[in-house]
Design a protein around this motif. Structure first.
Motif, PDB file in Angstrom:
ATOM      1  N   GLU A  11       0.695  -1.585   0.090  1.00  0.00           N
ATOM      2  CA  GLU A  11      -0.042   0.058  -0.203  1.00  0.00           C
ATOM      3  C   GLU A  11       0.959   1.551  -0.438  1.00  0.00           C
ATOM      4  O   GLU A  11       2.229   0.945   0.528  1.00  0.00           O
ATOM      5  CB  GLU A  11      -1.146   0.055   1.089  1.00  0.00           C
ATOM      6  N   THR A  12       0.464   2.349  -0.942  1.00  0.00           N
ATOM      7  CA  THR A  12       1.137   3.304  -0.865  1.00  0.00           C
ATOM      8  C   THR A  12       0.324   4.369   0.180  1.00  0.00           C
ATOM      9  O   THR A  12      -0.589   5.006   0.498  1.00  0.00           O
ATOM     10  CB  THR A  12       0.717   4.436  -2.303  1.00  0.00           C
ATOM     11  N   ILE A  13       1.141   4.884   1.055  1.00  0.00           N
ATOM     12  CA  ILE A  13       1.184   5.428   2.517  1.00  0.00           C
ATOM     13  C   ILE A  13       1.916   6.807   2.549  1.00  0.00           C
ATOM     14  O   ILE A  13       2.975   6.963   1.299  1.00  0.00           O
ATOM     15  CB  ILE A  13       1.024   4.870   3.734  1.00  0.00           C
ATOM     16  N   GLU A  14       1.161   7.414   3.189  1.00  0.00           N
ATOM     17  CA  GLU A  14       1.836   9.531   2.708  1.00  0.00           C
ATOM     18  C   GLU A  14       2.684   9.280   4.540  1.00  0.00           C
ATOM     19  O   GLU A  14       2.399   8.886   5.030  1.00  0.00           O
ATOM     20  CB  GLU A  14       1.159  10.322   3.007  1.00  0.00           C
ATOM     21  N   THR A  15       3.988  10.511   4.465  1.00  0.00           N
ATOM     22  CA  THR A  15       5.247  10.025   4.922  1.00  0.00           C
ATOM     23  C   THR A  15       5.338  11.503   5.686  1.00  0.00           C
ATOM     24  O   THR A  15       5.042  12.075   4.428  1.00  0.00           O
ATOM     25  CB  THR A  15       6.782   9.080   4.935  1.00  0.00           C
ATOM     26  N   VAL A  16       5.409  11.595   6.797  1.00  0.00           N
ATOM     27  CA  VAL A  16       6.331  13.205   7.293  1.00  0.00           C
ATOM     28  C   VAL A  16       7.733  12.662   7.803  1.00  0.00           C
ATOM     29  O   VAL A  16       8.364  12.047   8.638  1.00  0.00           O
ATOM     30  CB  VAL A  16       5.504  13.402   8.305  1.00  0.00           C
ATOM     31  N   SER A  17       8.533  14.034   8.153  1.00  0.00           N
ATOM     32  CA  SER A  17       9.116  13.862   8.938  1.00  0.00           C
ATOM     33  C   SER A  17       9.592  15.298   9.717  1.00  0.00           C
ATOM     34  O   SER A  17       8.575  15.313  10.099  1.00  0.00           O
ATOM     35  CB  SER A  17      10.827  13.999   8.461  1.00  0.00           C
ATOM     36  N   SER A  18      10.837  15.077  10.422  1.00  0.00           N
ATOM     37  CA  SER A  18      10.715  15.570  12.023  1.00  0.00           C
ATOM     38  C   SER A  18       9.853  17.008  11.598  1.00  0.00           C
ATOM     39  O   SER A  18       9.984  17.801  12.547  1.00  0.00           O
ATOM     40  CB  SER A  18      12.645  15.590  12.442  1.00  0.00           C
ATOM     41  N   ASP A  19      11.137  18.082  10.158  1.00  0.00           N
ATOM     42  CA  ASP A  19       9.698  18.801  10.767  1.00  0.00           C
ATOM     43  C   ASP A  19       9.000  19.417  10.292  1.00  0.00           C
ATOM     44  O   ASP A  19       7.988  20.215  10.838  1.00  0.00           O
ATOM     45  CB  ASP A  19      10.219  19.918   8.929  1.00  0.00           C
ATOM     46  N   GLU A  20       7.914  18.173  10.026  1.00  0.00           N
ATOM     47  CA  GLU A  20       6.142  18.182  10.260  1.00  0.00           C
ATOM     48  C   GLU A  20       5.988  17.836  12.033  1.00  0.00           C
ATOM     49  O   GLU A  20       4.534  18.198  11.799  1.00  0.00           O
ATOM     50  CB  GLU A  20       5.573  17.343   9.563  1.00  0.00           C
ATOM     51  N   LEU A  21       6.631  17.052  11.917  1.00  0.00           N
ATOM     52  CA  LEU A  21       6.117  16.394  13.239  1.00  0.00           C
ATOM     53  C   LEU A  21       6.024  17.017  14.310  1.00  0.00           C
ATOM     54  O   LEU A  21       5.105  17.399  14.886  1.00  0.00           O
ATOM     55  CB  LEU A  21       6.992  15.571  14.116  1.00  0.00           C
ATOM     56  N   GLY A  22       6.505  18.618  14.120  1.00  0.00           N
ATOM     57  CA  GLY A  22       5.849  19.537  15.322  1.00  0.00           C
ATOM     58  C   GLY A  22       4.778  20.060  15.369  1.00  0.00           C
ATOM     59  O   GLY A  22       4.603  20.376  16.353  1.00  0.00           O
ATOM     60  N   GLY A  23       3.730  20.424  14.304  1.00  0.00           N
ATOM     61  CA  GLY A  23       3.030  20.404  14.427  1.00  0.00           C
ATOM     62  C   GLY A  23       2.147  19.575  14.200  1.00  0.00           C
ATOM     63  O   GLY A  23       0.995  19.520  14.723  1.00  0.00           O
ATOM     64  N   LEU A  24       2.009  18.599  14.681  1.00  0.00           N
ATOM     65  CA  LEU A  24       1.349  17.105  15.072  1.00  0.00           C
ATOM     66  C   LEU A  24       1.119  16.633  16.763  1.00  0.00           C
ATOM     67  O   LEU A  24       0.607  16.106  17.053  1.00  0.00           O
ATOM     68  CB  LEU A  24       1.869  16.009  13.747  1.00  0.00           C
ATOM     69  N   LEU A  25       2.548  16.873  17.145  1.00  0.00           N
ATOM     70  CA  LEU A  25       2.320  16.066  18.390  1.00  0.00           C
ATOM     71  C   LEU A  25       2.189  17.367  19.760  1.00  0.00           C
ATOM     72  O   LEU A  25       2.213  18.399  19.052  1.00  0.00           O
ATOM     73  CB  LEU A  25       3.683  16.366  19.086  1.00  0.00           C
ATOM     74  N   PRO A  26       1.360  16.215  20.291  1.00  0.00           N
ATOM     75  CA  PRO A  26       0.962  17.146  21.457  1.00  0.00           C
ATOM     76  C   PRO A  26       1.895  18.262  22.298  1.00  0.00           C
ATOM     77  O   PRO A  26       2.890  18.390  21.476  1.00  0.00           O
ATOM     78  CB  PRO A  26       0.405  16.392  23.164  1.00  0.00           C
ATOM     79  N   GLU A  27       1.227  19.396  22.219  1.00  0.00           N
ATOM     80  CA  GLU A  27       1.907  20.229  23.352  1.00  0.00           C
ATOM     81  C   GLU A  27       2.497  20.666  25.073  1.00  0.00           C
ATOM     82  O   GLU A  27       2.982  20.803  24.998  1.00  0.00           O
ATOM     83  CB  GLU A  27       0.524  21.517  23.003  1.00  0.00           C
ATOM     84  N   GLU A  28       1.501  19.097  25.864  1.00  0.00           N
ATOM     85  CA  GLU A  28       2.023  19.172  26.767  1.00  0.00           C
ATOM     86  C   GLU A  28       3.282  18.594  26.799  1.00  0.00           C
ATOM     87  O   GLU A  28       4.552  18.667  26.448  1.00  0.00           O
ATOM     88  CB  GLU A  28       1.660  17.279  27.276  1.00  0.00           C
ATOM     89  N   PRO A  29       3.980  19.678  28.215  1.00  0.00           N
ATOM     90  CA  PRO A  29       5.707  19.840  28.200  1.00  0.00           C
ATOM     91  C   PRO A  29       6.215  17.907  28.840  1.00  0.00           C
ATOM     92  O   PRO A  29       7.518  17.480  28.339  1.00  0.00           O
ATOM     93  CB  PRO A  29       5.530  19.989  29.995  1.00  0.00           C
ATOM     94  N   THR A  30       5.293  16.869  28.625  1.00  0.00           N
ATOM     95  CA  THR A  30       5.824  15.762  29.024  1.00  0.00           C
ATOM     96  C   THR A  30       5.061  14.750  27.862  1.00  0.00           C
ATOM     97  O   THR A  30       4.172  14.648  27.792  1.00  0.00           O
ATOM     98  CB  THR A  30       5.652  15.327  29.984  1.00  0.00           C
ATOM     99  N   LEU A  31       5.918  14.195  27.491  1.00  0.00           N
ATOM    100  CA  LEU A  31       5.258  13.001  26.314  1.00  0.00           C
ATOM    101  C   LEU A  31       6.196  12.029  26.139  1.00  0.00           C
ATOM    102  O   LEU A  31       7.534  11.519  27.030  1.00  0.00           O
ATOM    103  CB  LEU A  31       6.138  13.584  24.572  1.00  0.00           C
ATOM    104  N   PHE A  32       5.069  10.722  26.414  1.00  0.00           N
ATOM    105  CA  PHE A  32       5.066   9.757  26.728  1.00  0.00           C
ATOM    106  C   PHE A  32       5.527   8.394  25.369  1.00  0.00           C
ATOM    107  O   PHE A  32       3.780   8.492  24.624  1.00  0.00           O
ATOM    108  CB  PHE A  32       4.827   9.166  27.825  1.00  0.00           C
ATOM    109  N   VAL A  33       6.515   8.082  24.496  1.00  0.00           N
ATOM    110  CA  VAL A  33       6.539   7.739  22.669  1.00  0.00           C
ATOM    111  C   VAL A  33       6.292   6.198  23.181  1.00  0.00           C
ATOM    112  O   VAL A  33       7.248   5.817  23.473  1.00  0.00           O
ATOM    113  CB  VAL A  33       7.443   8.496  22.461  1.00  0.00           C
ATOM    114  N   LYS A  34       5.817   5.388  22.487  1.00  0.00           N
ATOM    115  CA  LYS A  34       5.912   4.736  21.919  1.00  0.00           C
ATOM    116  C   LYS A  34       6.183   4.613  20.245  1.00  0.00           C
ATOM    117  O   LYS A  34       5.637   4.674  19.639  1.00  0.00           O
ATOM    118  CB  LYS A  34       4.832   3.656  22.294  1.00  0.00           C
TER     119      LYS A  34
END
Length: 264
Positions: free
Chosen positions: A173-196
């Motif tokens: 399947e062809t999917i859309e990808t993002v990298s570090s430049d786009e991630l900033g606007g997609l991730l939560p603004e909470e000061p503490t992030l827990f990532v899986k």
């Protein structure tokens, strides 16, 4: 070592041995009945659509993934947001959202069919307003990429060229990808992030994009998968160490295991 072997080499294998034929029977009966899949409880205390033909759902239903990450997400006791990369059908997103200290969940799942199931599972949750989905993959560069999805095991979908080459039946399947430049606007603004991060062989690339993003400095913990057949365990650990992750907990046994990395 002995404890890890017992929990992950013996108990987990025994559970898989039982649940494989049982899920096959449930899948056969569901196809014979012809009715849409129903929602039901899982071993992790969240409801999910019962896709008995998919091994990933069966592992969620039966508790085969173990309790470590589920307990960490349930017992985290400071305000945080959860970023679920490779969310699949949403097990850990659903668990995190139940924690009253969790303000927001962002779940990345790029595969169309799996993403649809993810969204259906979210609608079952009383905390659905906390969870936001992104039908995107994370890669070294933004754009389009081809992901291989093995039949009957959605959790093995991978952008890694080394992964799934052994699988007999895969669709692409062809999917859309993002990298570090786009991630900033997609991730939560909470000061503490827990990532899986569960991306079947692309962990090094994804973690690098996370650390390079605007949100990189706010990541408190990263839980990631390692398979030494295609993952670069030492390089990932060194990269995280340079980013001031100092506590590393190995979860599992053998060539396939998980790691919890935490900043002080």
């Amino acid at each position: 070592m002995l404890k890890g072997f017992f929990h992950y080499g013996v108990i987990k294998t025994a559970r898989k041995t039982f649940w494989k034929p049982y899920s096959g029977l449930r899948s056969f009966l569901a196809r014979k009945d012809g009715s849409p899949p129903k929602a039901g409880p899982t071993a992790y205390g969240v409801d999910m659509i019962q896709n008995w033909h998919d091994r990933t759902f069966v592992y969620c239903h039966a508790g085969i993934y173990g309790k470590f990450l589920a307990n960490e997400l349930s017992n985290f006791r400071e305000p945080f947001a959860f970023v679920d990369i490779g969310a699949n059908q949403g097990l850990y997103s659903l668990i995190a959202a139940k924690n009253p200290f969790c303000s927001e969940v962002v779940a990345f799942e790029p595969v169309s069919g799996t993403h649809s199931i993810l969204e259906a599972n979210i609608t079952l949750s009383a905390q659905k307003s906390k969870i936001r989905t992104c039908k995107l993959g994370i890669a070294a560069s933004p754009g389009a990429a081809q992901i291989r999805v093995p039949e009957g095991h959605s959790g093995m979908a991978s952008l890694s060229p080394e992964q799934n080459l052994h699988a007999e039946k895969c669709r692409v399947e062809t999917i859309e990808t993002v990298s570090s430049d786009e991630l900033g606007g997609l991730l939560p603004e909470e000061p503490t992030l827990f990532v899986k991060v569960d991306v079947e062989g692309l962990e090094e690339v994804v973690i690098r994009q996370l650390l390079d993003s605007e949100a990189g400095s706010r990541i408190k913990a990263i839980f990631y998968e390692v398979d030494n057949r295609w993952s670069k365990e030492d390089e990932i650990a060194a990269m995280l160490d340079r980013a001031n992750f100092k506590e590393f907990t190995k979860v599992g046994f053998g060539h396939h295991f998980d790691v919890m990395a935490v900043r002080p």
